[in-house]
Design an enzyme around this catalytic site. Structure first.
Site, mmCIF file in Angstrom:
data_model
loop_
_atom_site.group_PDB
_atom_site.id
_atom_site.type_symbol
_atom_site.label_atom_id
_atom_site.label_comp_id
_atom_site.label_asym_id
_atom_site.label_seq_id
_atom_site.Cartn_x
_atom_site.Cartn_y
_atom_site.Cartn_z
ATOM 1 N N HIS A 1 -0.788 -1.272 4.656
ATOM 2 C CA HIS A 1 -0.635 -2.144 5.810
ATOM 3 C C HIS A 1 0.358 -3.259 5.460
ATOM 4 O O HIS A 1 0.551 -3.575 4.285
ATOM 5 C CB HIS A 1 -1.948 -2.855 6.156
ATOM 6 C CG HIS A 1 -3.148 -1.982 6.292
ATOM 7 N ND1 HIS A 1 -3.690 -1.660 7.507
ATOM 8 C CD2 HIS A 1 -3.936 -1.388 5.355
ATOM 9 C CE1 HIS A 1 -4.762 -0.904 7.324
ATOM 10 N NE2 HIS A 1 -4.930 -0.725 6.027
ATOM 11 N N TYR A 2 0.943 -3.898 6.464
ATOM 12 C CA TYR A 2 1.477 -5.237 6.242
ATOM 13 C C TYR A 2 0.517 -6.224 6.891
ATOM 14 O O TYR A 2 -0.244 -5.874 7.802
ATOM 15 C CB TYR A 2 2.908 -5.403 6.729
ATOM 16 C CG TYR A 2 3.203 -5.239 8.212
ATOM 17 C CD1 TYR A 2 2.415 -5.789 9.208
ATOM 18 C CD2 TYR A 2 4.350 -4.564 8.618
ATOM 19 C CE1 TYR A 2 2.726 -5.664 10.548
ATOM 20 C CE2 TYR A 2 4.671 -4.426 9.963
ATOM 21 C CZ TYR A 2 3.864 -4.977 10.921
ATOM 22 O OH TYR A 2 4.167 -4.844 12.257
ATOM 23 N N THR A 3 0.541 -7.460 6.411
ATOM 24 C CA THR A 3 -0.416 -8.442 6.923
ATOM 25 C C THR A 3 -0.096 -8.846 8.358
ATOM 26 O O THR A 3 -1.005 -9.132 9.137
ATOM 27 C CB THR A 3 -0.432 -9.698 6.032
ATOM 28 O OG1 THR A 3 0.914 -10.171 5.859
ATOM 29 C CG2 THR A 3 -1.039 -9.375 4.670
ATOM 30 N N GLU B 1 -3.221 -4.417 1.764
ATOM 31 C CA GLU B 1 -2.427 -5.274 2.646
ATOM 32 C C GLU B 1 -1.243 -5.829 1.846
ATOM 33 O O GLU B 1 -1.424 -6.355 0.744
ATOM 34 C CB GLU B 1 -3.269 -6.427 3.186
ATOM 35 C CG GLU B 1 -4.328 -6.021 4.191
ATOM 36 C CD GLU B 1 -3.785 -5.848 5.599
ATOM 37 O OE1 GLU B 1 -2.590 -6.136 5.822
ATOM 38 O OE2 GLU B 1 -4.566 -5.420 6.474
ATOM 39 N N HIS C 1 -0.736 2.540 8.213
ATOM 40 C CA HIS C 1 -1.658 2.274 9.315
ATOM 41 C C HIS C 1 -1.155 2.912 10.605
ATOM 42 O O HIS C 1 -1.949 3.411 11.422
ATOM 43 C CB HIS C 1 -1.819 0.756 9.487
ATOM 44 C CG HIS C 1 -3.085 0.365 10.180
ATOM 45 N ND1 HIS C 1 -3.384 -0.943 10.488
ATOM 46 C CD2 HIS C 1 -4.137 1.097 10.631
ATOM 47 C CE1 HIS C 1 -4.562 -0.997 11.087
ATOM 48 N NE2 HIS C 1 -5.037 0.223 11.196
ATOM 49 N N ASP D 1 2.363 -0.967 11.463
ATOM 50 C CA ASP D 1 2.532 -1.296 10.051
ATOM 51 C C ASP D 1 2.300 -0.088 9.144
ATOM 52 O O ASP D 1 1.577 0.834 9.510
ATOM 53 C CB ASP D 1 1.594 -2.453 9.666
ATOM 54 C CG ASP D 1 0.118 -2.165 9.935
ATOM 55 O OD1 ASP D 1 -0.214 -1.738 11.053
ATOM 56 O OD2 ASP D 1 -0.702 -2.387 9.024
#
Length: 250
Positions: A24-26, A89, A136, A146
């Site tokens: 994921h990215y935050t 993340e 994700h 993401d």
């Protein structure tokens, strides 16, 4: 590799063995804001790890526990992916916090190097096949973007993590054919859907290039053709779908 303990209360017990990795990215203004949210019991969201821009790594949830990062999602016919996966993340503003010129913020090299080291550690401890290292957006294409088309999947593959297709095409004429667009129907659309479902995307193979199919094509492009995230299955997209399907079904 130093891993900092930053325990989150947002976890419960697994129902299945670990056999997936979800990146994921935050998607928040800062890593501190993301960490605070994932440690807030009212947010009901977490991940196992968070990787900062400078390469620092925080562990929020033990790997033998079920972190809450995947949400409603499916991959290769499986649900409850939180129970089956380890979630990472990666601190990056993504689509919600682009740069001043509108471009997506890059993932710094120290961050990617730390991520690669962390993933290698995880893969050494768990039986996770290359076909189940996902973003994700792969497992929730209708609602997530993401880690984004700016994430360096090819660099990870070069480090032995996951897969990147070196072949541009497939020998199957039903996939390597004319381009397909939203709204079309027929056998060619169904064949494309069958290949995407064979890779792992949750998709009804109904022969209609409907909005869910467009969302899956866009997610596929975000992962495998990051320079052409259009939702239109042009010839290059169809060839890449065939190449990834060939690897995933081998």
């Amino acid at each position: 590799m130093e891993i900092i303990a930053s325990p989150s209360p947002n976890f419960d017990f697994r129902q299945y063995p670990v056999n997936m990795l979800v990146l994921h990215y935050t998607g928040m203004e800062s890593g501190h804001a993301a960490l605070d949210r994932m440690c807030d019991p009212e947010a009901k969201v977490s991940s196992h790890y968070m990787v900062w821009e400078d390469g620092r790594i925080d562990q929020l949830v033990a790997e033998d526990r079920r972190a809450w990062h995947a949400g409603v999602s499916r991959w290769q016919g499986d649900q409850d992916l939180n129970s089956r996966s380890i979630g990472i993340e990666i601190v990056n503003g993504g689509h919600d916090f682009p740069l001043a010129d509108g471009s997506l913020p890059p993932f710094p090299l120290p961050q990617i190097q730390a991520l690669i080291a962390l993933i290698r550690k995880i893969l050494a401890d768990h039986d996770i096949p290359a076909t189940r290292i996902v973003g994700h957006s792969d497992i929730a294409p209708d609602r997530k973007q993401d880690p984004g088309e700016h994430f360096p999947w090819q660099m990870l593959a070069q480090a032995g993590i996951g897969f990147w297709p070196e072949v541009e095409g497939t020998n199957d004429p039903d996939v390597d054919g004319k381009s397909l667009s939203p709204g079309e129907t027929g056998a060619s659309v169904r064949r494309m859907q069958e290949f995407l479902a064979g890779i792992g995307y949750a998709l009804d193979c109904n022969g209609s290039y409907d909005p869910p199919t467009e969302a899956v094509v866009r997610a596929f492009q975000r992962r495998w053709l990051p320079d052409r995230v259009s939702g239109i299955a042009d010839i290059q997209t169809l060839r890449r779908i065939g190449a990834v399907f060939d690897f995933y079904s081998a």
